[in-house]
Design a protein around this motif. Structure first.
Motif: not given
Lengths: 643, 643
Positions: A323-325, B153-156, B181-192
């Motif tokens: 996601h950095i890019r 803001l970063s994911d974390l 796994k956070l970046g992927e998780l947040l996006r596949t779950s639409s931030w929910s």
């Protein structure tokens, strides 16, 4: 699809690959890492191998001299297997050390991770000690009172009571492993124990409890993980002393020379794993090398402090960097909680701690926070500027009230990579150059005074300035084909200027600078300069308002400010305003390692730096285009430069 | 030495052991755990096996009826192999469940870990809710704003910002696994996402980040680990609801019935390992049983809260307990930092947390702190007393200004162990008894109204009182041999009184109380009473100053205060001052699970309780000897008791 059996020598490792597989890829399959800092683009010429038998397909490469080509020398990345092959890997092409015996390994590590005492970290004019000496991990020796019926505190509370007399009433945590052996340990050691305590934000953790007094054996490692170069130090945490400094290439270069290439590679199958291991292996090997040289027990290394750009930190921790890019360019984390070094694969004390310096954004990482810390910009009343020149160029402008940053993609030219004869700032790198404007005689100095092996960033800056002044290079960065001189000659890749002839240098090939180098170099300097220029403009300031400029980076040890201004890399300010701070990232990481106050300050700095996004700013491309001249399209910006 | 091959049925497991090895030991070698609550002393009679072929050597045992003995039934612990053997293990003798299929296991678990809703935890007269409902682990659901160029803001940090809006600005930690796994998780779950956050002292830790809204699925387990009995509850942490309660024997009983025996066993090779696994297996199986019954996912169990005596906690965590029994009786830890449950071998969410309630000393553990918490003695202006009657009896005296505690070794009689027909407080246990003084007819009630299977602690207290009053037992605790009645008869171990005949109970054997039982019982009650008496005296107070007495313990659900006073177990105070609180340890652990305020209060309580060492106090033995009568040598202490 046809299969080919490739036998790699001298390891005698065999792998079966599809016909048409590159030798670089086949070597990786055989777990042999080749030096390939261009990421397999055939540019760096570092992955040379000797094909001893069998048939290959390869495009001609300017990196291989015809006589070498005739002898069977190829670039592994550009050469495809057409049949079963026997391939010999030159020692200098090899990164992988896993096949070596322990003795061989020790010897090799000494070679690869050359001492780098010459890494400059001067902070002229800065106070010597800003933060109190309190390492992130401290060891305390205690002669504990044995329990009796009047003092029946439990073993753990007895240890905690002693520790809290040292660190204050902060909460103190510890893991089960330490508890399990505690009763026995305290009694067999007659209540004389050493306790290693780590600061983790507002909480402390007992990492280890050891029998007797080992409080004098407490060591830490600091690493600056650059995209191209990794620099490390072993630090004695008891005596506040740097025991050694080493630098090497970032082995991830095998998978791509810049951040973007590596992020893309990380998305391939096992890509993230491989990038992670590439950097962790380097850190572990460097650590191994340090402890052998300084006779330190790995268990006494209790702490690792790492600064690096955001992508490097993600890869170190095996966090997906993809996601950095992707807009809006958000990393998984800028602040990484303190974790066990072992969790990241680092081989120090199994309970040892890994601190990653906090970053600001995807493209302004902990290395820059470290720089602001070590240059003390966050304390300055005057306007100051930090320029960190690496594969990316990061800029911070500000003072004790505000800080703003941006990042420019410069490419690795200033780190001596992607250039025909580029070399990082190691022994034998040409670091300063003088060219006689008439005779075009070249005088130079190398790092360590060794025979020249190539040219590092500061050497290129000098060289380009001198060639500009001598009329060998024009304002567009082209070698002057009209200038008749034996040093100027056509080459397979255009035109080139011979800096040092091969025989003189004791090398097979001449040390040259090419048209392609100059083009690389021009774009690199334009990226940096235009970013500085835009940031100043954005804050509605003028370059002249900057009272001090800290120039950091791995370009060498003796950057000539006149040269850097002359080529238009940095603004044309009074020269005394420039301070060259070398690897300010490493310096900042070391300050954090040595002081929890510095660690806290670093967290605050990262939180206070505003990030300015160049990529979405319309004015940046204009600034960049205008900077693609030596020194600049608008000569008025460089009044002191005349030629 | 000769070897024998032992084949265990129905498992058909074969082991080779030295001739002369006990069948209990051979079974352990075959990884078959037998019920052996006396620790192999031949006393409990729980390890019955059928020797189907081969030759054994066994001393006669009063635990085996002659007809059974003739049929080949032996106590495994008292029987030595003399030849190759085939041995069948009775289902009721077996503790080990590992050989069972999943379906069989589920069935068996339901049997072993019987529902125990009847565990009493009344707190009459106490305020209903003292601590705010804030579980140690909370789950929050967030619809996070997606990042854009104005909110980078970063994911974390994005997750942390949301969490800190809930919990305040406390430091927030998380591990690498969640980051990876956070970046992927947040996006596949639409931030929910749903975030599980654990309170660890002043610091919070993000345990898990899950896609979507799983905030309604948050469960915790509480366990009271007694030396003899383990009780557990599954608690819905979202809805603040106890879903189920179960109890079973502590499987460590195989290795010894009391704390001291187990500490000694822990010093044998693998002893600590075995004791650790014995308790962890019970906890894991009980958890398994809970989640099957309530259709809960193990990953949604985020927290385990355990109270137990200090030795039990050490064994649970596999911490060497040996110094607990060596003067000056100092444990490794009274306060155990919050750790990952997985570190202790507990199978819940892999990042789930284990909290052990803090203890006071080697012999006043977290179970007592829990009791003081749940009985709210720490808040009382009046003088109050807590008596926790288990295998050890622990006493706490005090109020909101001071608290003092001591521990008396009572033995397991009140938990129904070590008695001829003892049973813990489960369905079918006789819990209340009336004996007609003339006819000696026995009326009784059982827990759950089932057919009687044995007698639990409260039943014995009633029974002894009734037998004293009827003149069947004298003040010394001997059955009156002069009293001619069919219920009184000699036995292999002296004299016994038949409470319920076998046919009437539907059992092979009569339910009896023996001279040996009465002797056990007398010593148990004397240990408790003398400890209370001494503690009150030590504080220069009188028993009459105590305004409220909380009686806790696993003795049953309907302790008769008249009976308890009559036999001299508890002081002769106005009856309304007595409050029976059942398992106050479990109740306290549950309060901690449900409220971090309670957790903090618990820490303070543990720190404020003074420990009084009975073993080094000269007056204790005098008090104890004087209490070895029913009700007491000094009848003046029990003015209301007349018979």
């Amino acid at each position: 699809m046809d299969k080919c059996i490739i036998t790699f020598l001298p390891d005698n490792k065999k792998v079966v690959v599809d016909r048409g597989t590159s030798l670089l890829s086949a070597a990786l399959t055989a777990h042999i890492h080749l030096n390939s800092s261009c990421g397999g683009d055939g540019v760096c010429g570092k992955c040379r191998v000797l094909v001893k038998s069998g048939k290959v397909h390869a495009e001609p490469s300017g990196r291989i001299a015809p006589q070498d080509r005739n002898a069977g020398v190829y670039l592994a990345c550009q050469t495809l297997a057409e049949s079963d092959l026997t391939v010999e890997i030159f020692p200098e092409s090899r990164l992988d050390l896993s096949a070596l015996s322990r003795e061989e390994l020790a010897l090799r590590l000494r070679g690869i991770y050359a001492p780098a005492e010459d890494i400059q970290e001067a902070k002229p004019g800065l106070t010597q000690e800003v933060f109190a000496f309190r390492p992130l991990v401290e060891k305390f020796h205690f002669e504990l009172p044995a329990p009796d019926f009047n003092d029946k505190l439990s073993d753990l509370e007895r240890v905690c009571r002693a520790v809290q007399e040292k660190i204050g009433d902060a909460p103190l945590h510890t893991g089960l492993a330490n508890l399990r052996k505690l009763g026995e340990l305290l009694r067999t050691s007659s209540w004389s124990v050493t306790v290693a305590v780590a600061a983790k934000g507002p909480v402390y953790e007992i990492l280890a409890i050891e029998p007797g007094d080992s409080s004098q054996k407490n060591f830490g490692l600091v690493f600056d993980i650059g995209t191209t170069t990794i620099t490390g130090q072993l630090v004695d945490l008891t005596h506040k002393k740097v025991l050694g400094t080493k630098a090497t290439y970032n082995r991830q270069a095998t998978f791509g020379s810049d951040i973007i290439t590596r992020i893309i590679y990380a998305q391939a199958a096992d890509g993230l794993e491989k990038l992670h291991h590439a950097v962790v292996d380097v850190l572990n090997e460097m650590a191994e090398s340090f402890i052998e040289e300084h006779d330190v027990d790995l268990n006494d290394v209790t702490c690792v402090c790492v600064s690096g750009n955001t992508t490097m930190i993600h890869l170190l921790l095996r966090i997906d960097p993809s996601h950095i890019r992707q807009a809006p360019y958000v990393p998984t984390a800028n602040y990484i909680p303190a974790i066990r070094a072992a969790e990241a694969g680092l081989k120090i004390n199994p309970h040892g701690v890994l601190y990653c310096l906090p970053g600001v954004s995807s493209y302004v990482g902990g290395d820059i926070t470290a720089g602001v810390l070590s240059c003390e910009i966050f304390k300055s009343k005057d306007l100051e500027l930090l320029i960190d020149i690496g594969t990316n160029g990061e800029i911070v402008l500000g003072n004790n009230e505000w800080l703003i940053s941006c990042a420019a993609s410069a490419g690795p030219a200033f780190e001596g990579s992607g250039m025909a004869c580029g070399l990082r700032a190691v022994r034998g790198a040409i670091q300063a150059v003088h060219v006689d404007p008439e005779s075009l005689d070249v005088a130079y100095t190398t790092i360590g005074g060794d025979k020249p092996r190539g040219i590092c960033g500061s050497g290129y800056i000098d060289l380009v300035m001198q060639l500009l002044r001598a009329g060998v290079v024009d304002k567009n960065g082209k070698l002057n084909r009209e200038k008749a001189h034996s040093r100027l000659r056509p080459s397979s890749a255009g035109y080139e200027f011979v800096v040092v002839s091969g025989p003189q240098a004791g090398l097979d090939n001449d040390i040259v600078v090419t048209d392609a180098d100059l083009d690389n170099f021009k774009r690199a300097k334009a990226a940096i300069y235009s970013a500085v220029s835009l940031l100043v403009r954005h804050m509605e300031l003028k370059a002249g308002d900057i009272r001090r400029v800290f120039v950091a980076g791995g370009f060498g040890t003796s950057l000539n400010v006149e040269s850097a201004v002359f080529i238009g890399l940095i603004p044309d300010l009074p020269r005394e305003r420039y301070v060259f701070v070398g690897n300010s990232s490493l310096a900042g990481a070391r300050e954090v390692l040595l002081s929890r106050d510095a660690a806290q300050a670093c967290d605050r700095i990262a939180g206070n730096i505003t990030y300015f996004e160049l990529s979405t700013d319309a004015a940046y491309m204009d600034e960049y285009m205008a900077a693609l001249f030596f020194p600049h399209t608008d000569a008025g910006r460089f009044p002191s430069v005349k030629y």
